[in-house]
Scaffold this active site. Structure first.
Site, mmCIF file in Angstrom:
data_model
loop_
_atom_site.group_PDB
_atom_site.id
_atom_site.type_symbol
_atom_site.label_atom_id
_atom_site.label_comp_id
_atom_site.label_asym_id
_atom_site.label_seq_id
_atom_site.Cartn_x
_atom_site.Cartn_y
_atom_site.Cartn_z
ATOM 1 C CB ILE A 91 -1.026 -0.135 1.135
ATOM 2 C CG1 ILE A 91 -0.124 -0.322 2.501
ATOM 3 C CG2 ILE A 91 -2.115 -0.980 1.030
ATOM 4 C CD1 ILE A 91 -1.270 -0.095 3.767
ATOM 5 C CB SER A 92 4.207 1.895 0.170
ATOM 6 O OG SER A 92 4.728 0.565 0.286
ATOM 7 N NE ARG A 93 3.883 7.221 -4.238
ATOM 8 C CZ ARG A 93 2.862 7.439 -3.553
ATOM 9 N NH1 ARG A 93 2.265 6.610 -3.140
ATOM 10 N NH2 ARG A 93 2.686 8.562 -3.391
ATOM 11 C CG ASP B 170 -4.260 0.722 -3.400
ATOM 12 O OD1 ASP B 170 -4.235 1.953 -2.795
ATOM 13 O OD2 ASP B 170 -5.285 0.693 -4.201
ATOM 14 C CD GLU C 2 -0.058 3.598 -8.843
ATOM 15 O OE1 GLU C 2 -0.893 4.677 -8.775
ATOM 16 O OE2 GLU C 2 0.305 3.044 -7.960
ATOM 17 C CG HIS D 108 -2.741 4.841 -5.972
ATOM 18 N ND1 HIS D 108 -1.464 5.234 -6.337
ATOM 19 C CD2 HIS D 108 -2.631 5.310 -4.681
ATOM 20 C CE1 HIS D 108 -0.771 5.998 -5.318
ATOM 21 N NE2 HIS D 108 -1.643 6.028 -4.157
ATOM 22 C CB ILE D 109 -8.768 3.013 -4.125
ATOM 23 C CG1 ILE D 109 -8.790 1.546 -4.177
ATOM 24 C CG2 ILE D 109 -9.341 3.324 -5.688
ATOM 25 C CD1 ILE D 109 -9.974 0.783 -4.170
#
Lengths: 282, 271
Positions: free
Chosen positions: B187-189, B213, B218, B237-238
């Site tokens: 959930i970071s990058r 995510d 992206e 990426h939500i």
């Protein structure tokens, strides 16, 4: 062969226990159910044959509570839709407009605060959710305080205030279609209904209408009636519905624990000892 | 600046002589050249803590959905070919398992708070160890060496900020240290993970599954193998994508902009 059978371990409601089967098994002493729900069994009929019954209440509660939380989060944050956007052939992502509903700080209404409902409350508390609950009987004060839950003697009060309504009751004549048109109309138009009990607890036709007309925002159903639904059923086509294939206890760990619990029940019955999780016809 | 647009380049900065501040939405600033901005005398702000709660929620959502095979289950439930649900179709338990949190900042800590309620055993790796009260509040054990965390975890959750040190933090070596039954949640990058190594690891069952995510880029190219693997759940990426958080982000950004234009100290300034 049929004279040798003393115990049946029911797996996903099979074999079907009817008069014919019971008559053909004269030495049957106990039927141990995998799982906790007993609505698929005619308890009086079975007791009439002198056969004892047991379920597995402890093994299921954690996995089912996890399922409830998984559905709540997936629905709120639109996980399934999001995944489909990612894998779709369209390149343009996310419309910065793809928004979900907040879970942290929202109000969760738990209908049915038994073992499973309580474990859901424990988990929801960590998300700083405001927890309301409705139950046949009120829980003790310490239990309420431990999860920060407020009792709603009238289910209507819970329905009016909750952002997420989680149904965690057993199916009985009293809970059949517990959530119908009237109850859904009491819910907020921004609310989500989550059902992890039995399909028949919700009036499915009323649910379809409510979802199509925006009476409620969304639904997440781990159980339906029947399972699976007919392939052309509207619930399978609505964007604001997640249907899952009765995930409740479908984990390797739960399967193991359920079987252990069932074996305990069976051995007790065969040895004439008190059965740990006996279910009596009420 | 919303979702990294517009792209800040020297050309853009040259055309805006009176630009005082770039207020960036979200937590990450890895998409910005800080030196470039400061050379033009432009301040920078972000919204560091606003997204952390929703991102932590999403981390839990991904962990649960991946482990219980929620998306696959949904597809089976709605598929026109489904006649019944096979009794041996199973997922894996989340409650009681071991969660290893890599990056125990605001977001990582919130994940720990949530995971504790699932009776998970929590390990964490961070640049600095947290204090004893913080650790015992969530029942977390510090792993000075990331390897120890990787070897013991059933779920490895990445919640680091992207820096030169965390670039490809999880690569082939780290993935091989993980249990073959483990799931990686990011959930970071995207760049915190060596994506090619991840594809290999998933294809060769070096690890069991992944919930992402974030990816790099992206969105991913349409033919990317990650999009085709059954054991990968990806969301667009939500992490911070809720109405309330977006509103809060906006309010925070406006605050920073107004302060900068008024010559006052800028809240959430990035130096």
């Amino acid at each position: 062969m049929s004279k040798k059978i003393q115990a049946i371990y029911l797996w996903w409601h099979k074999p079907v226990i009817d008069q014919e089967l019971l008559q053909s098994l004269p030495n049957l002493k106990v039927i141990a159910n995998s799982g906790v729900g007993m609505d698929h069994l005619d308890l009086k009929l079975i007791a009439g044959f002198g056969v004892k019954m047991a379920n597995c209440p402890h093994a299921v509660s954690t996995s089912t509570a996890d399922t409830g939380m998984a559905l709540l989060l997936a629905s709120a944050r639109r996980l399934v839709e999001g995944y489909h956007i990612v894998i779709s052939s369209c390149m343009e992502y996310c419309e910065a407009n793809f928004l979900g509903a907040e879970v942290t700080g929202a109000t969760l209404g738990i209908i049915g605060m038994g073992s499973i409902g309580y474990k859901i409350a424990l988990r929801a508390k960590a998300f700083e959710m405001n927890i309301l609950y409705h139950n046949r009987t009120r829980r003790k004060e310490q239990e309420e305080q431990a999860v920060g839950a407020t009792y709603c003697e009238k289910m209507d009060d819970l329905l009016r205030q909750a952002d997420f309504v989680m149904v965690v009751v057993s199916l009985t004549p009293q809970t059949h279609k517990l959530i119908g048109k009237r109850e859904m109309e009491l819910m907020k138009p921004t609310a989500t209904l989550i059902n992890i009990s039995r399909g028949a607890v919700v009036d499915q036709e009323a649910l379809v209408t409510a979802l199509q007309t925006g009476v409620i925002r969304a639904a997440a159903l781990d159980v339906t009636y029947p399972e699976p639904l007919p392939r052309d059923h509207t619930l399978l086509k609505l964007k604001n519905v997640i249907v899952t294939p009765h995930l409740g206890i479908r984990t390797d760990k739960a399967t193991y624990m359920i079987t252990e619990e069932a074996v305990e029940n069976i051995l007790a019955a065969l040895n004439g000892l008190p059965i740990p999780n006996e279910v009596l016809p009420s | 600046m919303w979702y990294h647009r517009p792209v800040i380049t020297a050309e853009l900065l040259q055309t805006l002589p009176n630009l005082k501040i770039v207020a960036s939405s979200g937590m990450g600033i890895d998409h910005l050249d800080l030196d470039l901005l400061s050379s033009y005398g432009v301040k920078l702000s972000n919204t560091p803590f606003v997204v952390s709660t929703d991102t932590a929620d999403l981390g839990m959502a991904l962990m649960l959905a991946s482990s219980r095979r929620l998306v696959e289950g949904y597809q089976m439930a709605v598929s026109p070919d489904t006649e019944y649900f096979p009794s041996d179709w199973l997922g894996s338990e989340v409650s009681g398992m071991t969660l290893g949190i890599v990056g125990m900042g605001t977001t990582g800590y919130k994940v720990a708070q949530r995971a504790k309620a699932f009776e998970m055993k929590i390990l964490y790796h961070n640049r600095h160890q947290r204090n004893k009260e913080e650790e015992s509040a969530v029942g977390a054990t510090y792993c000075k060496k990331i390897d120890d965390l990787l070897q013991q975890s059933d779920f490895v959750l990445l919640s680091v900020s992207l820096t030169p040190q965390t670039h490809k933090l999880i690569g082939k070596r780290e993935l091989e240290l993980m249990k073959p039954t483990a799931t990686l949640i990011n959930i970071s990058r995207g760049l915190a993970v060596d994506q090619d190594a991840l594809v290999q690891a998933l294809q060769n069952k070096v690890i069991k599954a992944a919930g992402l995510d974030v990816t790099y880029p992206e969105p991913l190219p349409r033919d990317h193998p990650l999009l085709k693997l059954k054991n990968v759940l990806i969301t667009p990426h939500i992490g911070g994508a809720t109405k309330k958080t977006h509103r809060l982000m906006m309010e925070t950004m406006v605050e920073s902009i107004q302060a900068s234009l008024a010559g006052l100290p800028v809240p959430n300034e990035v130096l």
